[in-house]
Scaffold this motif. Sequence first.
Motif, PDB file in Angstrom:
ATOM      1  N   ALA A   1     -11.669   9.868   4.583  1.00  0.00           N
ATOM      2  CA  ALA A   1     -11.494   8.399   5.098  1.00  0.00           C
ATOM      3  C   ALA A   1     -11.606   7.328   4.065  1.00  0.00           C
ATOM      4  N   THR A   2     -10.701   6.272   3.953  1.00  0.00           N
ATOM      5  CA  THR A   2     -10.990   5.255   2.733  1.00  0.00           C
ATOM      6  C   THR A   2     -10.959   4.001   3.797  1.00  0.00           C
ATOM      7  N   THR A   3     -11.536   2.928   3.148  1.00  0.00           N
ATOM      8  CA  THR A   3     -11.335   1.557   3.541  1.00  0.00           C
ATOM      9  C   THR A   3     -11.081   0.649   2.557  1.00  0.00           C
TER      10      THR A   3
ATOM     11  N   LEU B   1      -1.752  11.508   6.371  1.00  0.00           N
ATOM     12  CA  LEU B   1      -1.896  10.571   6.856  1.00  0.00           C
ATOM     13  C   LEU B   1      -2.261  10.731   8.415  1.00  0.00           C
TER      14      LEU B   1
ATOM     15  N   ALA C   1      -7.582   0.102   4.664  1.00  0.00           N
ATOM     16  CA  ALA C   1      -6.801   1.155   4.927  1.00  0.00           C
ATOM     17  C   ALA C   1      -5.248   1.094   4.054  1.00  0.00           C
ATOM     18  N   ASN C   2      -5.521   0.354   2.914  1.00  0.00           N
ATOM     19  CA  ASN C   2      -4.237   0.159   2.016  1.00  0.00           C
ATOM     20  C   ASN C   2      -4.062   1.326   1.074  1.00  0.00           C
TER      21      ASN C   2
ATOM     22  N   SER D   1       0.956  -1.301  -0.034  1.00  0.00           N
ATOM     23  CA  SER D   1       0.103   0.156  -0.018  1.00  0.00           C
ATOM     24  C   SER D   1       1.068   1.389   0.071  1.00  0.00           C
TER      25      SER D   1
ATOM     26  N   ILE E   1      -9.075   2.070   8.790  1.00  0.00           N
ATOM     27  CA  ILE E   1      -9.102   3.122   7.658  1.00  0.00           C
ATOM     28  C   ILE E   1      -8.265   3.920   7.848  1.00  0.00           C
ATOM     29  N   ALA E   2      -7.951   4.471   6.524  1.00  0.00           N
ATOM     30  CA  ALA E   2      -6.956   5.639   6.176  1.00  0.00           C
ATOM     31  C   ALA E   2      -7.868   6.900   6.385  1.00  0.00           C
TER      32      ALA E   2
ATOM     33  N   ARG F   1      -4.448  -0.766  10.664  1.00  0.00           N
ATOM     34  CA  ARG F   1      -5.513   0.218  10.886  1.00  0.00           C
ATOM     35  C   ARG F   1      -6.652  -0.223   9.812  1.00  0.00           C
TER      36      ARG F   1
END
Length: 182
Positions: free
Chosen positions: A176-178, A93, A180-181, A57, A103-104, A101
């Motif tokens: 926010a992104t899922t 980040l 978290a990669n 990632s 989420i990012a 994690r």
Amino acid sequence: MDVGPRLKQIRKQFGLSQRELAKRAGVTNSTISMIEKSSVSPSVSSLKKVLSGIPISLVDFFSTEGDHEMPQVVYRDEEMMDLSVGEGVKYQLVGKAFGQRAIAFLKETYAKGADTGEEMYEHQGEESGMVVSGKLELTVDGEVYELNAGDGYYFESTRPHRFRNPYDEPCVVVSATTPANF
């Protein structure tokens, strides 16, 4: 962080030749070579595509050995991990020292005229965000949306998407992104 030498280091760490990485990522061998020589600065989408061939990632790509200590709770602006790639787009980040994690969570800054790249992103998961200041153009599945300060978005990341700032002022987004990669 200089992307070229880091890519070369990680590629070798995984025991891949430039040719093998290019084949796995679906890019040309010369693309890998130019990035590693720092002849070109890849867009975020291009770097993500290259890293998919390892696979690793963006978060792990930009992490260093010291980033895996006991997680802190509060992260000051200057303590956030810089995931920026290319010109005019800055990703920070929140929670760089946090291990596995879910989420990012990011602070994104798009300079006037900045773009995530011509190539649309597509990946597993979901994305959500809100424009804090400025304006942003979001394209999802070929439909273009103009977002102003206070506007938000939420979509499945498997849908082709892209972010652009064709406006006269910088734009700041929290997102926010899922998974978290990022």
